[in-house]
Design an enzyme around this catalytic site. Sequence first.
Site, PDB file in Angstrom:
ATOM      1  CB  THR A  84      -0.942  -0.005   1.218  1.00 40.88           C
ATOM      2  OG1 THR A  84      -1.776  -1.164   1.154  1.00 40.88           O
ATOM      3  CG2 THR A  84      -1.823   1.224   1.245  1.00 40.88           C
ATOM      4  CB  THR A 160       0.742  -3.534   6.450  1.00 44.77           C
ATOM      5  OG1 THR A 160      -0.564  -3.539   5.851  1.00 44.77           O
ATOM      6  CG2 THR A 160       1.348  -2.145   6.336  1.00 44.77           C
ATOM      7  CG  ASP A 161      -2.635  -7.235   4.334  1.00 47.85           C
ATOM      8  OD1 ASP A 161      -2.797  -6.439   5.287  1.00 47.85           O
ATOM      9  OD2 ASP A 161      -3.431  -7.315   3.380  1.00 47.85           O
ATOM     10  CE  LYS A 240      -2.653  -4.819   8.661  1.00 45.34           C
ATOM     11  NZ  LYS A 240      -2.784  -4.689   7.196  1.00 45.34           N
TER      12      LYS A 240
END
Length: 427
Positions: A84, A160-161, A240
């Site tokens: 992202t 980030t995932d 996360k």
Amino acid sequence: MEVRRGDGSVFRGVLMPKHETSHPDTVVIKLGNGYNIGVLVGEGDDIVVKGSLRPGTPGALVPLLEEPLQPAEERVYIIGAGGTIASRVDYETGAVKPYLDASELATTIPELQRYASIEAEQLFSILSEDMKPSMWEAIVDRAARVLEAGYDGVVVAHGTDTMAFTASALSFAFHKGLPSPVILTGSQRSSDRPSSDAAFNLTASVLAASRAPFAEVAVVMHGETGDTYALAHRGVRVKKMHSSRRDAFQSVNDKPLARIYPFEGRVEMLRDDYRRRGESGLEVDNGFEERVALVKHFPGLISEVIDALLDRGFKGIVVEGTGFGHVSSDAIKSIERARDQGVPIVITTQTVFGRVNLNVYSTGRKMLAAGAIPAGDMTSEAAYAKLSWILARTRELEVVRKMFQRNLAGEVSERHILRLYRHIGGV
């Protein structure tokens, strides 16, 4: 363009494509503050076209400084791996797609030069769900070459995932020796959104890479929902914990390494048991086995899932067990089968916090007898990356077991400290 309503209100902005489900009389405009609005145009309303922009004109990533900065003496290299942070909204579909490369990110955030002279390259342009172990190897190779060239630190811009998986993998590849920090960062909101956290996280990461006293793989992301500080989490201890919050990343069963204050240029260490910058040379041990699976225990067919993975030739399996790490009685038979085939079964816990303990209940003791390898208080991401790293070096089950039980990069604690549990009850 402007939309002038009959009631005297005026909306100014850039005309954007509307969604296929939008009302036919709706006009979508990107306002000057970066947000989009839909205006229903009716009788008595006027649309005035003021000019046009060439498709692809950069959007909300606008330099915040009126005068250019003199770059700092430190040198930081940014490796773009997609995500992202390097994406923007595709207004034809409304989806977020990879768009910006690492050099664009660096040039559109001039504040980075306060802390380092920046060089950048785009290694991948993917969303992080497409990350693979072979790509971990490519990131390790590139980061190693950069550090060999004498850079003060490396920043990896990543989605980030799956960032916790990549951070863990890099931690094991560099666990023998790292002279400077390797920082992973990303953003929860794309870089063309006014609420994007990309600039803050990247600035904090460059500050950490250039001036932090630690020489470890770390994830640097927002430490709270505002823009006060970021947290540096050890790469093998981070997870996360929220799908969309800016402060989604937390250290699990461990303290963060540091607070990073990008507006103050300050790094506040939160612990002293870290590897110091410059105290060791670079030693790389790269390579990961791709045929490793991570599955969650559930009330049902877990034994059939494990059997199917064994039938398909997987070399190792990580199972997120319930509570202390338990699986169903049927699944224990599958663990025995895996042991007989020389395939390691590693057990983590679904609870995230806490540790696996297979010595409390009879189920756990049966699992140990069947050959299960408890992961202690490792995160599932760290256990997966560690097993993948080990299996690229040996397939001998007992050697795998011994290597897995060694603490290589700070991924496991000898004892559990209750105060490290972060209560998220909202009260």
